[in-house]
Design a protein around this motif. Structure first.
Motif, PDB file in Angstrom:
ATOM      1  N   LYS A 109      -3.345   9.635  12.994  1.00 37.63           N
ATOM      2  CA  LYS A 109      -2.014   9.082  13.202  1.00 37.63           C
ATOM      3  C   LYS A 109      -2.102   7.571  12.998  1.00 37.63           C
ATOM      4  O   LYS A 109      -2.991   6.924  13.551  1.00 37.63           O
ATOM      5  N   PRO A 110      -1.192   7.027  12.214  1.00 42.07           N
ATOM      6  CA  PRO A 110      -1.239   5.583  11.970  1.00 42.07           C
ATOM      7  C   PRO A 110      -0.789   4.797  13.203  1.00 42.07           C
ATOM      8  O   PRO A 110       0.067   5.245  13.966  1.00 42.07           O
ATOM      9  N   GLY A 111      -1.368   3.629  13.359  1.00 42.43           N
ATOM     10  CA  GLY A 111      -0.937   2.732  14.420  1.00 42.43           C
ATOM     11  C   GLY A 111       0.322   1.986  14.001  1.00 42.43           C
ATOM     12  O   GLY A 111       0.786   2.100  12.857  1.00 42.43           O
ATOM     13  N   PRO A 112       0.872   1.195  14.894  1.00 45.82           N
ATOM     14  CA  PRO A 112       2.110   0.453  14.599  1.00 45.82           C
ATOM     15  C   PRO A 112       2.009  -0.434  13.365  1.00 45.82           C
ATOM     16  O   PRO A 112       2.950  -0.515  12.587  1.00 45.82           O
ATOM     17  N   LYS A 113       0.867  -1.103  13.175  1.00 43.32           N
ATOM     18  CA  LYS A 113       0.721  -1.987  12.009  1.00 43.32           C
ATOM     19  C   LYS A 113       0.747  -1.183  10.710  1.00 43.32           C
ATOM     20  O   LYS A 113       1.376  -1.593   9.733  1.00 43.32           O
ATOM     21  N   GLN A 114       0.059  -0.045  10.682  1.00 46.47           N
ATOM     22  CA  GLN A 114       0.031   0.788   9.482  1.00 46.47           C
ATOM     23  C   GLN A 114       1.415   1.372   9.208  1.00 46.47           C
ATOM     24  O   GLN A 114       1.844   1.446   8.058  1.00 46.47           O
ATOM     25  N   LEU A 115       2.103   1.814  10.259  1.00 43.16           N
ATOM     26  CA  LEU A 115       3.467   2.337  10.074  1.00 43.16           C
ATOM     27  C   LEU A 115       4.376   1.258   9.496  1.00 43.16           C
ATOM     28  O   LEU A 115       5.155   1.523   8.574  1.00 43.16           O
ATOM     29  N   HIS A 116       4.261   0.059  10.034  1.00 39.32           N
ATOM     30  CA  HIS A 116       5.082  -1.049   9.529  1.00 39.32           C
ATOM     31  C   HIS A 116       4.744  -1.353   8.069  1.00 39.32           C
ATOM     32  O   HIS A 116       5.643  -1.587   7.251  1.00 39.32           O
ATOM     33  N   ARG A 117       3.482  -1.329   7.752  1.00 41.18           N
ATOM     34  CA  ARG A 117       3.039  -1.585   6.373  1.00 41.18           C
ATOM     35  C   ARG A 117       3.612  -0.546   5.410  1.00 41.18           C
ATOM     36  O   ARG A 117       4.116  -0.899   4.332  1.00 41.18           O
ATOM     37  N   LEU A 118       3.543   0.736   5.793  1.00 42.45           N
ATOM     38  CA  LEU A 118       4.112   1.803   4.958  1.00 42.45           C
ATOM     39  C   LEU A 118       5.623   1.641   4.813  1.00 42.45           C
ATOM     40  O   LEU A 118       6.172   1.746   3.710  1.00 42.45           O
ATOM     41  N   GLN A 119       6.295   1.404   5.925  1.00 45.14           N
ATOM     42  CA  GLN A 119       7.752   1.267   5.895  1.00 45.14           C
ATOM     43  C   GLN A 119       8.172   0.085   5.038  1.00 45.14           C
ATOM     44  O   GLN A 119       9.095   0.194   4.223  1.00 45.14           O
ATOM     45  N   THR A 120       7.511  -1.032   5.180  1.00 44.78           N
ATOM     46  CA  THR A 120       7.833  -2.221   4.383  1.00 44.78           C
ATOM     47  C   THR A 120       7.630  -1.947   2.894  1.00 44.78           C
ATOM     48  O   THR A 120       8.471  -2.316   2.065  1.00 44.78           O
ATOM     49  N   ALA A 121       6.532  -1.281   2.556  1.00 38.85           N
ATOM     50  CA  ALA A 121       6.261  -0.972   1.147  1.00 38.85           C
ATOM     51  C   ALA A 121       7.313  -0.028   0.579  1.00 38.85           C
ATOM     52  O   ALA A 121       7.785  -0.230  -0.545  1.00 38.85           O
ATOM     53  N   ILE A 122       7.709   0.979   1.336  1.00 37.43           N
ATOM     54  CA  ILE A 122       8.737   1.929   0.880  1.00 37.43           C
ATOM     55  C   ILE A 122      10.070   1.217   0.688  1.00 37.43           C
ATOM     56  O   ILE A 122      10.760   1.411  -0.316  1.00 37.43           O
ATOM     57  N   HIS A 123      10.444   0.370   1.639  1.00 27.96           N
ATOM     58  CA  HIS A 123      11.713  -0.355   1.523  1.00 27.96           C
ATOM     59  C   HIS A 123      11.692  -1.311   0.324  1.00 27.96           C
ATOM     60  O   HIS A 123      12.677  -1.411  -0.413  1.00 27.96           O
ATOM     61  N   ARG A 124      10.569  -1.986   0.136  1.00 28.04           N
ATOM     62  CA  ARG A 124      10.441  -2.898  -1.017  1.00 28.04           C
ATOM     63  C   ARG A 124      10.560  -2.113  -2.328  1.00 28.04           C
ATOM     64  O   ARG A 124      11.244  -2.534  -3.263  1.00 28.04           O
ATOM     65  N   PHE A 125       9.891  -0.963  -2.384  1.00 25.01           N
ATOM     66  CA  PHE A 125       9.961  -0.109  -3.573  1.00 25.01           C
ATOM     67  C   PHE A 125      11.393   0.356  -3.821  1.00 25.01           C
ATOM     68  O   PHE A 125      11.877   0.337  -4.956  1.00 25.01           O
ATOM     69  N   ALA A 126      12.089   0.743  -2.757  1.00 25.13           N
ATOM     70  CA  ALA A 126      13.486   1.179  -2.894  1.00 25.13           C
ATOM     71  C   ALA A 126      14.364   0.041  -3.415  1.00 25.13           C
ATOM     72  O   ALA A 126      15.239   0.256  -4.263  1.00 25.13           O
ATOM     73  N   GLU A 127      14.131  -1.170  -2.922  1.00 23.10           N
ATOM     74  CA  GLU A 127      14.887  -2.323  -3.408  1.00 23.10           C
ATOM     75  C   GLU A 127      14.604  -2.574  -4.890  1.00 23.10           C
ATOM     76  O   GLU A 127      15.523  -2.879  -5.656  1.00 23.10           O
ATOM     77  N   ASP A 128      13.337  -2.434  -5.273  1.00 24.42           N
ATOM     78  CA  ASP A 128      12.987  -2.592  -6.685  1.00 24.42           C
ATOM     79  C   ASP A 128      13.711  -1.552  -7.538  1.00 24.42           C
ATOM     80  O   ASP A 128      14.275  -1.879  -8.582  1.00 24.42           O
ATOM     81  N   LEU A 129      13.712  -0.309  -7.093  1.00 24.04           N
ATOM     82  CA  LEU A 129      14.409   0.747  -7.825  1.00 24.04           C
ATOM     83  C   LEU A 129      15.906   0.477  -7.908  1.00 24.04           C
ATOM     84  O   LEU A 129      16.534   0.702  -8.938  1.00 24.04           O
ATOM     85  N   HIS A 130      16.461  -0.018  -6.807  1.00 21.10           N
ATOM     86  CA  HIS A 130      17.895  -0.297  -6.760  1.00 21.10           C
ATOM     87  C   HIS A 130      18.302  -1.393  -7.748  1.00 21.10           C
ATOM     88  O   HIS A 130      19.420  -1.408  -8.233  1.00 21.10           O
ATOM     89  N   SER A 131      17.389  -2.278  -8.061  1.00 20.95           N
ATOM     90  CA  SER A 131      17.719  -3.378  -8.972  1.00 20.95           C
ATOM     91  C   SER A 131      17.614  -2.996 -10.444  1.00 20.95           C
ATOM     92  O   SER A 131      17.955  -3.790 -11.312  1.00 20.95           O
TER      93      SER A 131
END
Length: 134
Positions: A109-131
Motif C-alpha cells: 500500500k502506498p504511503g501519503p507521499k506516493q499517493l500524492h505523487r501518483l495523483q499529481t502525475a495523473i492530474h498533470r497528464f490529464a491537463e496535458d491531454l486536455h490541451s
C-alpha cells in the motif's frame, strides 16, 4: 461549486461505491462507468424522494455540485489499466513499474507521499491531454 465525495473500492466482481455524507447512497457495479451512472441515478432518486415526502436535503444537494470519485489505489489502478499500462503510468509518475504493480495487486500500500505523487502525475497528464486538439 461544492464537491460531493464518492468513495470507490475494488471488489471481487467489480467496484463498490458510497457517499460518506449521505447515508444510504451506495452501489456496486462491474465497471466504473456503470458505477458512476448508478451513483448519479441514486442521487437523483434521493433528491426526488426527499422533495416528494418533504424530507430535508443535505446542503450540498441543494446547490450545484460536482462529484469527486475518491478511489482506493487498487481500484484506481484496476480501472486505469483499461486505458493505460502500468508501464505508462510508471513513466508519467516517474515511479518504478514493479512498485505500481505491487500497489495494483494489493501486495503493498502506498504511503501519503506516493499517493500524492501518483495523483499529481495523473492530474498533470490529464491537463496535458486536455490541451491537445486535432
Amino acid at each position: 461549486m461544492e464537491k460531493l465525495v464518492v468513495v470507490v473500492e475494488k471488489t471481487g466482481t467489480g467496484y463498490s461505491a458510497y457517499v460518506p455524507d449521505i447515508p444510504g447512497i451506495a452501489t456496486v457495479a462491474e465497471t466504473f462507468e456503470e458505477l458512476s451512472k448508478n451513483i448519479k441515478e441514486l442521487l437523483n432518486v434521493f433528491v426526488e424522494t426527499a422533495i416528494e415526502y418533504g424530507d430535508p436535503l443535505p446542503g450540498i444537494l441543494k446547490e450545484n455540485y460536482t462529484i469527486e470519485y475518491k478511489f482506493d489505489i487498487k481500484a484506481f489502478l484496476t480501472w486505469m489499466s483499461k486505458v493505460m499500462s502500468q508501464r505508462g503510468l510508471s513513466e508519467i509518475a516517474n515511479m518504478n513499474e514493479s512498485l505500481i504493480s505491487q500497489y495494483a495487486s494489493g501486495i503493498k500500500k502506498p504511503g501519503p507521499k506516493q499517493l500524492h505523487r501518483l495523483q499529481t502525475a495523473i492530474h498533470r497528464f490529464a491537463e496535458d491531454l486536455h490541451s491537445i486538439s486535432f
